[in-house]
Enzyme design. Structure first.
Site, PDB file in Angstrom:
ATOM      1  N   PHE A   1       9.243   1.386  -6.776  1.00  9.12           N
ATOM      2  CA  PHE A   1       9.600   0.706  -6.309  1.00  9.12           C
ATOM      3  C   PHE A   1       9.520  -1.142  -6.180  1.00  9.12           C
ATOM      4  O   PHE A   1       8.415  -1.848  -6.440  1.00  9.12           O
ATOM      5  CB  PHE A   1       9.340   0.272  -4.581  1.00  9.12           C
ATOM      6  CG  PHE A   1      10.166  -0.530  -3.536  1.00  9.12           C
ATOM      7  CD1 PHE A   1      11.173  -0.529  -2.819  1.00  9.12           C
ATOM      8  CD2 PHE A   1       9.631  -2.163  -3.689  1.00  9.12           C
ATOM      9  CE1 PHE A   1      11.884  -0.749  -2.452  1.00  9.12           C
ATOM     10  CE2 PHE A   1      10.690  -2.595  -2.635  1.00  9.12           C
ATOM     11  CZ  PHE A   1      11.471  -1.991  -2.431  1.00  9.12           C
TER      12      PHE A   1
ATOM     13  N   ASP B   1       4.637  -4.498 -12.335  1.00  6.76           N
ATOM     14  CA  ASP B   1       5.291  -6.098 -10.471  1.00  6.76           C
ATOM     15  C   ASP B   1       4.150  -5.288 -10.018  1.00  6.76           C
ATOM     16  O   ASP B   1       3.517  -5.321  -9.505  1.00  6.76           O
ATOM     17  CB  ASP B   1       6.149  -4.340 -10.177  1.00  6.76           C
ATOM     18  CG  ASP B   1       6.632  -5.077  -9.204  1.00  6.76           C
ATOM     19  OD1 ASP B   1       6.533  -5.766  -8.261  1.00  6.76           O
ATOM     20  OD2 ASP B   1       8.116  -4.358  -8.488  1.00  6.76           O
TER      21      ASP B   1
ATOM     22  N   LYS C   1       6.844 -12.352  -3.032  1.00 13.85           N
ATOM     23  CA  LYS C   1       6.145 -12.590  -1.635  1.00 13.85           C
ATOM     24  C   LYS C   1       5.069 -13.712  -1.413  1.00 13.85           C
ATOM     25  O   LYS C   1       5.845 -14.717  -1.163  1.00 13.85           O
ATOM     26  CB  LYS C   1       5.165 -10.981  -2.327  1.00 13.85           C
ATOM     27  CG  LYS C   1       6.589  -9.754  -1.672  1.00 13.85           C
ATOM     28  CD  LYS C   1       6.133  -8.408  -1.450  1.00 13.85           C
ATOM     29  CE  LYS C   1       7.506  -7.675  -0.780  1.00 13.85           C
ATOM     30  NZ  LYS C   1       7.753  -6.438  -1.809  1.00 13.85           N
TER      31      LYS C   1
HETATM   32  C1  LIG Z   1       8.479  -5.967  -1.798  1.00 14.39           C
HETATM   33  C2  LIG Z   1       8.617  -5.502  -3.745  1.00 14.39           C
HETATM   34  C3  LIG Z   1       9.926  -5.938  -4.873  1.00 14.39           C
HETATM   35  C4  LIG Z   1      11.075  -6.828  -4.157  1.00 14.39           C
HETATM   36  O1  LIG Z   1      10.954  -7.921  -3.587  1.00 14.39           O
HETATM   37  P1  LIG Z   1      12.230  -8.377  -2.880  1.00 14.39           P
HETATM   38  O2  LIG Z   1      11.881 -10.113  -2.997  1.00 14.39           O
HETATM   39  O3  LIG Z   1      12.774  -7.938  -1.590  1.00 14.39           O
HETATM   40  O4  LIG Z   1      12.816  -8.823  -3.787  1.00 14.39           O
HETATM   41  C5  LIG Z   1       9.169  -5.126  -5.930  1.00 14.39           C
HETATM   42  N1  LIG Z   1       8.559  -4.925  -6.429  1.00 14.39           N
HETATM   43  C6  LIG Z   1       7.661  -4.360  -5.488  1.00 14.39           C
HETATM   44  C7  LIG Z   1       6.256  -3.765  -5.810  1.00 14.39           C
HETATM   45  C8  LIG Z   1       7.620  -4.967  -4.357  1.00 14.39           C
HETATM   46  O5  LIG Z   1       6.241  -4.350  -3.433  1.00 14.39           O
END
Ligand SMILES: *Cc1c(COP(=O)(O)O)cnc(C)c1O
Length: 426
Positions: free
Chosen positions: A143, A240, A269
């Site tokens: 994700f 990520d 985040k």
């Molecule tokens: C939440 C998340 C994203 C996307 O972040 P947004 O601020 O919602 O665009 C990308 N990668 C990971 C691992 C995430 O948990």
């Protein structure tokens, strides 16, 4: 449980909005620390933290002070000019993370897009990959966000259906999880990455622990092997850490559990202190140097307000002892969840205050358990049909972890009792 006022709010969202979420039936209006209140004044324990965006706790007083102070001075001017705060933020960001350079964006998905652009440019300019041939290898179950490019390399049909055509240049290898049938060194997964590498591969992009994929923790050593594979083949390793980073797993970054140094790190985040969307792509100098004026940008990225909040959010990770707390209370929560020894639980996994409880799929859905927990004033959210996550703000007290555990135990046990009596009745 929900009254007319709450019903009106819920109805308004469904009449005037898009149906792209299926929220629990609770209408929240206030937050403080690890607690949230609905419009009726009912208090809930937050064990979700807005998908880990609220690691510092809701309404952090110091962040409120910084926001107020800055918003009265200057908020947004765009990057057409220099501002007083951005340099300070970048300096703090690179010092704390030990990365050479940082490029600030807003949402996580934008920072992932930034990483993809950086990796492709590096591939063309530093590795002489022929034009339009650069490839990035990702993992199944990933994700990374919701843009069309990013959902294009997702393995989840719900994320992609009806949104094509998708951006080419991505290949999918197998993630290493506790569920895979691979050997103790997770060689099948590494092998699947290896097979996809060719002279046009510029990067491998992975989550060190998959969050939305189900809190999937790879076997120890996997990320290190992946890092080695990248070095041997002159490929960038991009991690990520949008959800796993900034203390969530009990270390600054989840990759710190493996003692490696990636070429690119994506954060978001919690960087916004639970108040603003702030994200960043961090990298080595030779990767970042491929951006030149005009090649990338964002109207709001790195604005003075975000820079002030982002800098304080990073400092508060240490001042508030959030990383240590995540490590200690995460280990405690995990131990206690395992000790519950309830037959509905198939597995408890995760690191720090980022735990997934996988339930037996023939019993009930994770969503159903989240609903029942909500009725007991504990808020969390399932990921996929069978996994419930427990990811409270990192400042949570042990006392309130115990409060959460008590409610979790009540719900899970009642559920089991119900099942047994239903069986007896039949
Ligand atoms: C939440 C998340 C994203 C996307 O972040 P947004 O601020 O919602 O665009 C990308 N990668 C990971 C691992 C995430 O948990």
């Amino acid at each position: 449980m929900i009254n007319d006022m709450q019903k009106i709010e819920i109805t308004k969202e469904s009449i005037f909005g898009a149906q792209n979420y299926a929220p629990l039936s609770v209408v929240l209006e206030k937050g403080k620390g690890e607690f949230l209140w609905d419009v009726e004044g009912v208090k809930y324990l937050d064990m979700m933290s807005a998908y880990s965006a609220v690691s510092h706790g809701h309404s952090h007083p110091e962040l409120i002070r910084i926001i107020k102070e800055q918003v009265e001075k200057l908020s947004v001017v765009s990057r057409a000019y220099y501002t007083k705060n951005l340099g300070d933020f970048l300096e703090t960001l690179t010092k704390i993370t030990k990365m050479d350079r940082a490029l600030v964006m807003n949402t996580g998905a934008e920072a992932v897009e930034t990483a993809i652009k950086a990796a492709r440019r590096w591939g063309y300019f530093n590795k002489a990959i022929p034009e339009n041939k650069a490839e990035i290898i990702v993992a199944d179950g990933n994700f990374h966000g919701r843009t069309t490019t990013i959902v294009g390399f997702s393995s989840d049909p719900d994320y992609k259906k009806g949104f094509g055509p998708f951006t080419p240049g991505f290949k999918m290898a197998n993630y290493c999880t506790n569920h895979c049938s691979c050997s103790s060194k997770c060689e099948d997964s590494i092998e699947s990455f290896k097979k996809l590498i060719n002279k046009n591969t510029c990067a491998i992009l992975v989550e060190p622990i998959q969050g939305e994929g189900g809190i999937n923790v790879p076997r120890k050593g996997w990320l290190k092997q992946l890092s080695k594979l990248c070095k041997e083949n002159n490929i960038l390793l991009l991690v990520d850490e949008i959800q796993s980073g900034l203390g969530r797993t009990g270390k600054l970054f989840a990759f710190n559990h493996e003692n490696i140094k990636p070429d690119g790190v994506i954060i978001g985040k919690a960087l916004g202190g639970g108040m603003l969307p702030i994200s960043a792509f961090l990298s080595s100098q030779d990767v970042m140097d491929n951006f030149n004026p005009g090649s990338h940008g964002s109207t709001f990225g790195g604005n003075p307000l975000a820079a002030a909040v982002g800098k304080r959010s990073l400092e508060l990770l240490y001042e508030d002892n959030l990383i240590e707390n995540s490590k200690a209370l995460g280990a405690y929560l995990k131990k206690e969840l395992i000790n519950m020894d309830l037959d509905i639980i198939k597995e408890v996994r995760g690191e720090g205050l980022w735990l997934g409880v996988e339930i037996l799929s023939d019993r009930t859905s994770a969503k159903n358990l989240c609903k029942e927990l909500m009725l007991k004033q504990v808020l969390t959210k399932e990921t996929h049909e069978t996994v419930i996550r427990f990811a409270p703000p990192l400042m949570i007290s042990k006392e309130n972890i115990d409060l959460g555990l008590e409610k979790i135990n009540e719900v899970f046990t009642t559920y089991r009792a119900k099942k047994i009596s239903a069986k007896k009745a039949s």
